[in-house]
Each structure stands twice: as C-alpha cells, then as structure tokens.
Design a protein around this motif. Structure first.
Motif, short mmCIF file in Angstrom:
data_model
loop_
_atom_site.label_atom_id
_atom_site.label_comp_id
_atom_site.label_asym_id
_atom_site.label_seq_id
_atom_site.Cartn_x
_atom_site.Cartn_y
_atom_site.Cartn_z
N THR A 54 0.84 -1.20 0.00
CA THR A 54 0.00 0.00 0.00
C THR A 54 0.87 1.25 0.00
OG1 THR A 54 -1.71 -1.18 1.21
CG2 THR A 54 -1.83 1.22 1.24
N ASN A 57 2.43 1.69 -3.41
CA ASN A 57 1.46 2.21 -4.38
C ASN A 57 1.24 3.72 -4.19
OD1 ASN A 57 1.09 -0.24 -5.65
ND2 ASN A 57 -0.67 -0.81 -4.39
N HIS A 58 1.19 4.16 -2.94
CA HIS A 58 1.01 5.59 -2.69
C HIS A 58 2.24 6.38 -3.15
CE1 HIS A 58 -2.85 5.86 -0.75
NE2 HIS A 58 -2.56 4.81 0.00
N ASN A 61 1.98 6.51 -6.96
CA ASN A 61 0.93 7.42 -7.42
C ASN A 61 1.19 8.87 -7.04
OD1 ASN A 61 -0.46 5.24 -8.48
ND2 ASN A 61 -1.67 4.93 -6.63
N GLY A 62 2.23 9.11 -6.26
CA GLY A 62 2.57 10.48 -5.87
C GLY A 62 1.82 11.00 -4.66
N ASN A 63 1.12 10.13 -3.95
CA ASN A 63 0.38 10.55 -2.76
C ASN A 63 1.31 10.74 -1.55
OD1 ASN A 63 -1.94 10.32 -4.27
ND2 ASN A 63 -2.31 8.22 -3.60
N ILE A 64 2.39 9.98 -1.54
CA ILE A 64 3.40 10.10 -0.48
C ILE A 64 4.74 10.31 -1.16
CG2 ILE A 64 4.60 8.92 1.39
CD1 ILE A 64 2.09 7.37 1.98
N ARG A 65 5.44 11.37 -0.74
CA ARG A 65 6.78 11.60 -1.29
C ARG A 65 7.78 10.78 -0.50
NH1 ARG A 65 6.80 17.96 -1.04
NH2 ARG A 65 6.78 17.24 1.09
N GLU A 79 6.14 13.82 6.15
CA GLU A 79 5.33 13.26 5.07
C GLU A 79 4.44 12.13 5.59
OE1 GLU A 79 3.93 13.31 1.29
OE2 GLU A 79 5.45 14.65 2.08
N ASP A 82 1.59 13.63 7.58
CA ASP A 82 0.55 14.14 6.68
C ASP A 82 -0.31 13.00 6.13
OD1 ASP A 82 1.51 16.68 7.11
OD2 ASP A 82 2.61 16.79 5.20
N ALA A 83 0.34 11.90 5.77
CA ALA A 83 -0.39 10.75 5.24
C ALA A 83 -1.31 10.16 6.31
CB ALA A 83 0.58 9.69 4.74
N GLU A 86 -4.32 12.27 6.60
CA GLU A 86 -5.17 12.04 5.43
C GLU A 86 -6.00 10.78 5.62
OE1 GLU A 86 -6.59 12.91 1.57
OE2 GLU A 86 -5.19 14.07 2.77
#
Length: 94
Positions: A54, A57-58, A61-65, A79, A82-83, A86
């Motif tokens: 997971t 994948n994030h 997809n650029g959701n987590i740097r 980071e 922040d995730a 979210e």
C-alpha cells in the motif's frame, strides 16, 4: 484583567528563566530531530497499519513523497504524519 506586581530579587528569578529557556530549547531540538527522521517502507506500513505494498502504491501514485537511496525508499516523518492525517480524515468522512 487585574495586574499584580511583586518585588522579587533577580537572583531568585534567574534560575527559573534559565530552566524555561533550557526546556524550550530541548523541545525545539527534539521537534527538529523528529522532522528529519526517516522511515523505511516497512516501518511506515507498521505505523499506518497497512501492508508495505500500500505504501509503495502511494509512493508510485505520488500521494506520499519518498527519498530513494539505492534500491530503498525512505519517507520523512512530516510526510508520514501528513499521510496519517489524510487516512484519519478519510475514515471519518461520510
């Protein structure tokens, strides 16, 4: 608001101020160290209570740097925080 004044010698206040400054400095230093902390994908997955795939994948997809060192990815504490926020906000939205 009522003001009250006391006549206190500086010698008695000095240790109190030194302790306040020392505590504030320690708190700022620990926050700075924490913001620079990096987690591996496995550690991040454990913190977020998901499987490592997971997290990968994030990242993809650029959701987590994430930073890449060789073949491994590392995620900064900020980071990851922040995730986590979210994920919490998604759980409680209806």
């Amino acid at each position: 608001m009522e003001q009250v004044f006391f006549n206190v010698p500086l010698a008695k206040l000095e240790p109190i101020f030194k302790r306040w400054v020392k505590d504030a400095h320690r708190e700022l230093q620990s926050k700075e160290e924490l913001s620079l902390k990096r987690y591996s994908i496995k550690e991040a997955a454990e913190i977020l209570n998901v499987i490592p795939l997971t997290i990968r994948n994030h990242i993809k997809n650029g959701n987590i740097r994430a930073e890449r060192f060789g073949r491994k990815y590392y995620i900064l504490h900020s980071e990851l925080y922040d995730a986590l926020n979210e994920v919490k906000s998604l759980k409680y939205k209806r």
